[in-house]
Scaffold this motif. Structure first.
Motif, PDB file in Angstrom:
ATOM      1  N   UNK A 122       0.692  -1.425   0.171  1.00  0.00           N
ATOM      2  CA  UNK A 122      -0.080   0.258   0.354  1.00  0.00           C
ATOM      3  C   UNK A 122       1.079   1.271   0.372  1.00  0.00           C
ATOM      4  N   UNK A 123       1.678   1.804   0.717  1.00  0.00           N
ATOM      5  CA  UNK A 123       3.370   2.254   0.618  1.00  0.00           C
ATOM      6  C   UNK A 123       4.127   2.393  -0.401  1.00  0.00           C
ATOM      7  N   UNK A 124       4.164   1.505  -1.786  1.00  0.00           N
ATOM      8  CA  UNK A 124       4.490   1.681  -2.494  1.00  0.00           C
ATOM      9  C   UNK A 124       3.337   2.258  -3.669  1.00  0.00           C
ATOM     10  N   UNK A 125       1.887   1.558  -3.233  1.00  0.00           N
ATOM     11  CA  UNK A 125       1.154   1.861  -3.979  1.00  0.00           C
ATOM     12  C   UNK A 125       1.070   3.799  -4.052  1.00  0.00           C
ATOM     13  N   UNK A 145       0.914   8.813  -6.100  1.00  0.00           N
ATOM     14  CA  UNK A 145       1.580  10.763  -5.719  1.00  0.00           C
ATOM     15  C   UNK A 145       2.583  10.803  -6.830  1.00  0.00           C
ATOM     16  N   UNK A 146       3.570  10.082  -7.323  1.00  0.00           N
ATOM     17  CA  UNK A 146       4.148  10.216  -8.769  1.00  0.00           C
ATOM     18  C   UNK A 146       3.613  10.894  -9.474  1.00  0.00           C
ATOM     19  N   UNK A 147       2.488   9.886 -10.071  1.00  0.00           N
ATOM     20  CA  UNK A 147       1.733  10.290 -11.113  1.00  0.00           C
ATOM     21  C   UNK A 147       0.856  11.698 -10.863  1.00  0.00           C
ATOM     22  N   UNK A 189       0.823  14.366 -13.597  1.00  0.00           N
ATOM     23  CA  UNK A 189       0.050  15.133 -14.259  1.00  0.00           C
ATOM     24  C   UNK A 189      -0.659  16.902 -13.667  1.00  0.00           C
ATOM     25  N   UNK A 190       0.093  16.797 -12.491  1.00  0.00           N
ATOM     26  CA  UNK A 190      -0.184  18.714 -12.222  1.00  0.00           C
ATOM     27  C   UNK A 190      -0.432  19.515 -12.688  1.00  0.00           C
ATOM     28  N   UNK A 191       0.068  20.403 -13.898  1.00  0.00           N
ATOM     29  CA  UNK A 191       0.122  20.709 -15.308  1.00  0.00           C
ATOM     30  C   UNK A 191      -1.453  20.633 -15.679  1.00  0.00           C
ATOM     31  N   UNK A 192      -1.224  19.631 -15.836  1.00  0.00           N
ATOM     32  CA  UNK A 192      -2.883  19.015 -17.121  1.00  0.00           C
ATOM     33  C   UNK A 192      -4.419  19.519 -15.603  1.00  0.00           C
ATOM     34  N   UNK A 195      -8.437  22.708  -6.958  1.00  0.00           N
ATOM     35  CA  UNK A 195      -9.244  22.140  -6.264  1.00  0.00           C
ATOM     36  C   UNK A 195      -9.503  20.186  -6.523  1.00  0.00           C
ATOM     37  N   UNK A 196      -9.610  20.622  -7.801  1.00  0.00           N
ATOM     38  CA  UNK A 196      -9.500  18.709  -8.387  1.00  0.00           C
ATOM     39  C   UNK A 196      -8.363  18.103  -7.685  1.00  0.00           C
ATOM     40  N   UNK A 197      -7.079  18.820  -8.263  1.00  0.00           N
ATOM     41  CA  UNK A 197      -6.170  17.878  -8.049  1.00  0.00           C
ATOM     42  C   UNK A 197      -5.805  17.598  -6.395  1.00  0.00           C
ATOM     43  N   UNK A 198      -6.027  18.937  -5.391  1.00  0.00           N
ATOM     44  CA  UNK A 198      -5.935  18.762  -4.054  1.00  0.00           C
ATOM     45  C   UNK A 198      -7.213  17.447  -4.054  1.00  0.00           C
TER      46      UNK A 198
END
Length: 175
Positions: A108-111, A116-118, A122-125, A134-137
């Motif tokens: 679960x921690x690896x997941x 979070x990395x993914x 994708x944060x710029x999108x 708000x959607x990102x958070x």
């Protein structure tokens, strides 16, 4: 079949058989991902979302054989599909929960790290869209990090997809 050889409660029997079968396929998919070294909770897990709708259609089709020559009718056919969707979602979510408890917190921690990395990639999108921050958070906060959360997420996804296909399948396979 002869009237004396028809099984009792064919709707429930068919729903349990096909629902448990789809749930078992979902469980085997997760175990297979884990044994192959993949993230059993990540995006590849979502490929198992196709098992419940296939089971719904196969179960509705099989139910027609119990009620030959007239067919099961629309209520029995849709009801069987809904029950298959429910049972497959329950069995699948139960297997996710049991698997998460059995393998411990490390997968679960690896997941969470991978997701979070993914999300960061994708944060710029997200930020290009209206209300993107708000959607990102919200997406970041809604990441499942407990066996219960993973099982609830699995249950809802499988149930919704199964229900969506059980209604048109029941209408089409009613005769």
């Amino acid at each position: 079949m002869e009237p004396s050889r028809k099984p009792l409660k064919p709707v429930l029997r068919t729903a349990l058989l096909y629902g448990a079968g789809a749930g078992l396929c979902c469980a085997l998919w997760i175990v297979g991902l884990y044994l192959a070294g993949n993230n059993p909770y990540g995006p590849k897990r979502l490929m198992s979302i196709f098992f419940p709708p296939v089971a719904v259609l196969l179960g509705q089709w099989a139910l027609r054989w119990y009620f030959k020559p007239d067919g099961p009718g629309i209520l029995r056919s849709i009801g069987t599909g809904l029950l298959i969707a429910f049972f497959s979602a329950v069995f699948s979510a139960g297997s996710v929960y049991a698997f998460a408890r059995a393998t411990g917190p490390e997968p679960i921690a690896r997941h969470l790290t991978e997701m979070r990395r993914l999300l960061e990639q994708g944060k710029p999108m997200f930020l290009k869209e209206k209300n993107g921050r708000q959607q990102y958070e919200q997406t970041y906060r809604n990441l499942a990090f407990t066996p219960q959360g993973l099982a609830a997420d699995d249950y809802m996804r499988k149930l919704i997809v199964g229900i969506l296909l059980s209604i048109p399948g029941g209408i089409f396979l009613r005769k």
